[in-house]
Design an enzyme around this catalytic site. Structure first.
Site, PDB file in Angstrom:
ATOM      1  N   LYS A 198       5.871   3.261   4.386  1.00  0.00           N
ATOM      2  CA  LYS A 198       4.505   3.120   3.901  1.00  0.00           C
ATOM      3  C   LYS A 198       3.832   1.979   4.641  1.00  0.00           C
ATOM      4  O   LYS A 198       4.346   0.858   4.681  1.00  0.00           O
ATOM      5  CB  LYS A 198       4.503   2.825   2.398  1.00  0.00           C
ATOM      6  CG  LYS A 198       5.169   3.905   1.551  1.00  0.00           C
ATOM      7  CD  LYS A 198       5.390   3.447   0.123  1.00  0.00           C
ATOM      8  CE  LYS A 198       6.123   4.499  -0.687  1.00  0.00           C
ATOM      9  NZ  LYS A 198       6.432   4.046  -2.067  1.00  0.00           N
ATOM     10  N   GLY A 236       5.346   7.553  -3.221  1.00  0.00           N
ATOM     11  CA  GLY A 236       5.306   7.491  -4.676  1.00  0.00           C
ATOM     12  C   GLY A 236       6.134   6.339  -5.217  1.00  0.00           C
ATOM     13  O   GLY A 236       6.723   5.565  -4.464  1.00  0.00           O
ATOM     14  N   LYS A 277      -1.220  -0.156  -1.571  1.00  0.00           N
ATOM     15  CA  LYS A 277      -0.675  -0.709  -2.820  1.00  0.00           C
ATOM     16  C   LYS A 277       0.194  -1.927  -2.531  1.00  0.00           C
ATOM     17  O   LYS A 277       0.352  -2.803  -3.386  1.00  0.00           O
ATOM     18  CB  LYS A 277       0.089   0.348  -3.605  1.00  0.00           C
ATOM     19  CG  LYS A 277       1.260   1.001  -2.874  1.00  0.00           C
ATOM     20  CD  LYS A 277       2.564   0.237  -2.987  1.00  0.00           C
ATOM     21  CE  LYS A 277       3.651   0.904  -2.172  1.00  0.00           C
ATOM     22  NZ  LYS A 277       4.932   0.165  -2.199  1.00  0.00           N
ATOM     23  N   THR A 332       5.247  -1.119  -8.092  1.00  0.00           N
ATOM     24  CA  THR A 332       5.364  -2.185  -7.101  1.00  0.00           C
ATOM     25  C   THR A 332       4.838  -3.509  -7.628  1.00  0.00           C
ATOM     26  O   THR A 332       5.377  -4.571  -7.301  1.00  0.00           O
ATOM     27  CB  THR A 332       4.608  -1.806  -5.807  1.00  0.00           C
ATOM     28  OG1 THR A 332       4.972  -0.479  -5.417  1.00  0.00           O
ATOM     29  CG2 THR A 332       4.953  -2.752  -4.680  1.00  0.00           C
TER      30      THR A 332
END
Length: 333
Positions: free
Chosen positions: A104, A132, A187, A244
């Site tokens: 990511k 995810g 994120k 996270t």
């Protein structure tokens, strides 16, 4: 099915174990010969997944040659290694073999999403994004996990879904590649900020506000770049953000706590290891500037990481901004 996993860190090992349990023949690759020697000696990654034993049937290697026979390639390497790993695979992996990227982030400099990077380096292979809420530590311990697979090639996405799903590891298909990748990358920036809030001991109210407004910023940029805003309410958006920002498994959160407590950035990275949110904060801010999107939280994170801004001053400046509406349609007015 033969699956080759690139990256023998926590996430690579966890995904290898999932696929092995599903009946795949697994080859786990690492660039580091020392890492492979250590895995063979101890049968575990003592730094990333201590106490998690590798199944005996998983083959460990530094050799790229097995990629030529793989039915699936999974990339679980750090963001800075995505392009280099893809270059290594070019000319080895067979045309048509799905490339599943489990990392990511955004490429530093070009600001490309990883599906775009992989498409450049491996144009004859369908690219699938896996994203995810997923801590490697929990996946490796067989904790129930649900993720998203996304691709412009929906037939391949559904193929991957069936090839890797099982009751404890459930995959959903989402055709919105832009939204899935942006949610997974950005994120990390908000999680770094959430850790800073924890390090400043600001409490649950502040952290909830930070997460909510951070997600609004991600969705705002995503909309501008062509994403479906509904994606950010799903697993690769809100789901990944929640896990996270709220767990000590997250290196981004742990790094943010240290920063909030006054630890210098360089010392923080030295202690925590790879902190994707640090790199992503610059890429996210540059994207915001490129597309003319207001992202004040991301901007303050960038200034903390690269401009030496004191975290407490960053918070004061955020709270002193002009008042506005909460919802996007009213806010634009």
């Amino acid at each position: 099915m033969k699956t080759m996993v690139f990256g023998a860190g926590g996430w690579g090992i966890a995904l290898s174990m999932v696929a092995y349990e599903h009946g795949h023949e697994i080859t786990l690759w690492s660039f580091s010969e020392e890492e492979i020697r250590s895995l063979r000696l101890h049968n575990e990654n003592r730094q990333r997944l201590p106490g998690i034993s590798l199944p005996d049937g998983i083959t460990l290697t530094n050799d790229l040659a097995p990629a030529a026979q793989a039915d699936y390639i999974i990339l679980a390497v750090p963001s800075f290694a995505i392009r280099d790993t893809a270059k290594r695979l070019h000319g080895i992996v067979r045309a048509g073999t799905p490339i599943i990227n489990a990392g990511k982030g955004l490429e530093d400099g070009s600001l490309l999403r990883f599906s775009e990077v992989l498409a450049q380096e491996l144009p004859d292979n369908p690219i699938v994004i896996l994203s995810g809420p997923s801590h490697a530590e929990e996946v490796a311990r067989r904790v129930c996990t649900s993720l998203t697979v996304s691709s412009t090639d929906l037939v391949t996405a559904e193929q991957v879904q069936k090839a890797f799903s099982m009751p404890r590891f459930r995959l959903y298909v989402n055709p919105d590649v832009i939204g899935v990748e942006l949610g997974g990358a950005l994120k990390n920036v908000i999680a770094l900020c959430a850790g800073i809030v924890d390090g400043l001991d600001m409490g649950d109210n502040s952290k909830a506000a930070l997460m909510t407004r951070g997600l609004a910023e991600i969705a705002r940029l995503g909309l501008k770049m062509g994403a479906n805003t509904n994606t950010f309410a799903g697993l690769s958006g809100m789901g990944d953000l929640m896990v996270t920002c709220g767990s000590m498994h997250s290196r981004n959160r742990r790094a943010g706590i240290l920063i909030g407590q006054g630890t210098p950035i360089d010392k923080t990275i030295e202690r925590v290891g790879t902190v994707e949110g640090y790199w992503a904060s610059r890429a996210a801010w540059e994207l915001a500037c490129r597309h003319g999107v207001k992202m004040p939280i991301v901007g303050q994170c960038y200034r903390i990481c690269y401009g030496g801004l004191d975290p407490r001053q960053a918070v004061r400046e955020l709270l002193d901004r002009p008042l506005c509406y909460e919802t996007e349609s009213n806010w634009i007015k």
